[in-house]
Design a protein around this motif. Sequence first.
Motif, short mmCIF file in Angstrom:
data_model
loop_
_atom_site.label_atom_id
_atom_site.label_comp_id
_atom_site.label_asym_id
_atom_site.label_seq_id
_atom_site.Cartn_x
_atom_site.Cartn_y
_atom_site.Cartn_z
N LEU A 189 0.84 -1.20 0.00
CA LEU A 189 0.00 0.00 0.00
C LEU A 189 0.87 1.24 0.00
N LEU A 190 0.61 2.14 -0.97
CA LEU A 190 1.34 3.40 -1.08
C LEU A 190 0.37 4.56 -0.82
N ARG A 191 0.85 5.53 -0.07
CA ARG A 191 0.06 6.75 0.14
C ARG A 191 0.73 7.89 -0.62
N LEU A 192 0.04 8.43 -1.61
CA LEU A 192 0.59 9.49 -2.46
C LEU A 192 -0.05 10.80 -2.04
N ALA A 193 0.71 11.59 -1.29
CA ALA A 193 0.23 12.86 -0.76
C ALA A 193 1.36 13.87 -0.79
N GLY A 194 1.02 15.13 -0.95
CA GLY A 194 2.03 16.17 -0.97
C GLY A 194 1.39 17.49 -1.35
N PRO A 195 2.13 18.60 -1.22
CA PRO A 195 1.57 19.89 -1.60
C PRO A 195 1.12 19.93 -3.05
N LEU A 196 1.91 19.30 -3.97
CA LEU A 196 1.58 19.29 -5.39
C LEU A 196 1.83 17.91 -5.97
N GLN A 197 0.96 17.53 -6.92
CA GLN A 197 1.15 16.32 -7.72
C GLN A 197 0.84 16.68 -9.17
N SER A 198 1.42 15.93 -10.11
CA SER A 198 1.10 16.16 -11.52
C SER A 198 1.34 14.86 -12.29
N TRP A 199 0.25 14.30 -12.81
CA TRP A 199 0.30 13.00 -13.48
C TRP A 199 0.01 13.21 -14.96
N GLY A 200 1.06 13.47 -15.73
CA GLY A 200 0.92 13.78 -17.15
C GLY A 200 0.05 12.77 -17.87
N GLU A 201 -0.91 13.26 -18.64
CA GLU A 201 -1.88 12.39 -19.30
C GLU A 201 -1.71 12.36 -20.81
N ARG A 202 -1.67 13.54 -21.46
CA ARG A 202 -1.60 13.56 -22.92
C ARG A 202 -0.40 14.34 -23.44
N SER A 203 0.10 15.30 -22.69
CA SER A 203 1.14 16.17 -23.22
C SER A 203 2.51 15.53 -23.11
N ALA A 204 3.39 15.86 -24.05
CA ALA A 204 4.78 15.41 -24.02
C ALA A 204 5.63 16.53 -24.60
N PHE A 205 6.26 17.32 -23.72
CA PHE A 205 7.12 18.42 -24.14
C PHE A 205 6.37 19.42 -25.01
N THR A 206 5.14 19.74 -24.60
CA THR A 206 4.35 20.74 -25.31
C THR A 206 4.17 21.96 -24.42
N VAL A 243 1.51 23.03 -23.09
CA VAL A 243 0.58 22.74 -22.00
C VAL A 243 0.94 21.38 -21.41
N ARG A 244 1.36 21.38 -20.16
CA ARG A 244 1.73 20.13 -19.47
C ARG A 244 0.59 19.78 -18.54
N ASP A 245 -0.31 18.91 -18.97
CA ASP A 245 -1.53 18.63 -18.24
C ASP A 245 -1.30 17.64 -17.10
N THR A 246 -2.36 17.33 -16.37
CA THR A 246 -2.33 16.29 -15.36
C THR A 246 -3.64 15.52 -15.38
N ALA A 247 -3.54 14.22 -15.21
CA ALA A 247 -4.73 13.41 -15.00
C ALA A 247 -5.24 13.66 -13.59
N THR A 256 5.65 27.40 -20.75
CA THR A 256 4.70 26.30 -20.60
C THR A 256 3.67 26.67 -19.54
N ASN A 257 2.51 26.07 -19.67
CA ASN A 257 1.46 26.13 -18.64
C ASN A 257 1.38 24.75 -18.00
N ARG A 258 1.80 24.66 -16.75
CA ARG A 258 1.93 23.37 -16.08
C ARG A 258 0.79 23.18 -15.07
N HIS A 259 0.09 22.07 -15.22
CA HIS A 259 -1.07 21.78 -14.39
C HIS A 259 -0.66 20.89 -13.22
N TYR A 260 -1.23 21.19 -12.05
CA TYR A 260 -0.94 20.43 -10.83
C TYR A 260 -2.24 20.15 -10.08
N LEU A 261 -2.18 19.13 -9.22
CA LEU A 261 -3.22 18.89 -8.22
C LEU A 261 -2.65 19.31 -6.87
#
Length: 264
Positions: A5-22, A24-28, A102-107
């Motif tokens: 079991l892993l707990r993924l928590a922190g001030p910011l997370q970013s799970w790239g979904e569609r972008s690759a060096f564009t 707009v760096r999105d996040t799932a 770039t516009n970088r998206h975070y959770l």
Amino acid sequence: MSGLLLRLAGPLQSWGERSAFTAVRDTAPFPTRSALTGMFAAAEGIGRDQAIPDRYGDLRLTVRVDRPGVRLVDYHTAGGGFPKDRTAATSGGSNKGAAVITNRHYLADAVFVVAVTAPDETLERLAGALCRPHWAPYLGRRACVPDEPFLLRRHVTDPEEELRTSVPLSRTAPRTHDGDGPETGTIAVEFLTEQPPPTGESEEHLPVDVIDVNDVPVSFAPHGRSHTGRRLHRTQVPVPRSLAGPPHTLMQRLIDYAHLEDSA
């Protein structure tokens, strides 16, 4: 088969979904299989040019969404105001000659708990690497450092059942209107599973939302990244209200839960 079991928590997370060096760096909205595979490979010291995906094809992942987080966008620049030979490099080895924007998206403030089910041999190898990682884990991007505790349990007979019944919930239980106290009843929590909910439990689940995602890694080669798709089942699962509690008790509850393995 057992799991961890892993707990993924922190001030910011970013799970790239569609972008690759564009630009707009999105996040799932949840940790992707590609990102988790990369995290495991980094812990084992496996480079991007090695056959990473085949090594983790037998893993089954289940994600519990404790807090979905708030989406933030950072307007990001790098390399502005310098001579051309000091600006960011291109993939061809020259220099861009201008700032990279770039516009970088975070959770922000998101928390996920991931059940990783695997054959015992794979689990032993992976648990050992996560305890003493070759390269430090991060939550999608290197700047996104995970909080502790990160590895909650290393050896769990049924990690998915643990998510439903035992792992402390990183949220406060909502108030009830029927007189129930904080230790009774259930809370609906979002789960993302690679398999449909168990048969015979349809009355305990709200309707299932089936989604297709393109996050199964085929290659992590720096100039040849590729992915294929998988199907996820997103549903609301009732978990005991007793797993939630006041924010000031969360860390102690997590520590107590993690230490149960050491005392078993």
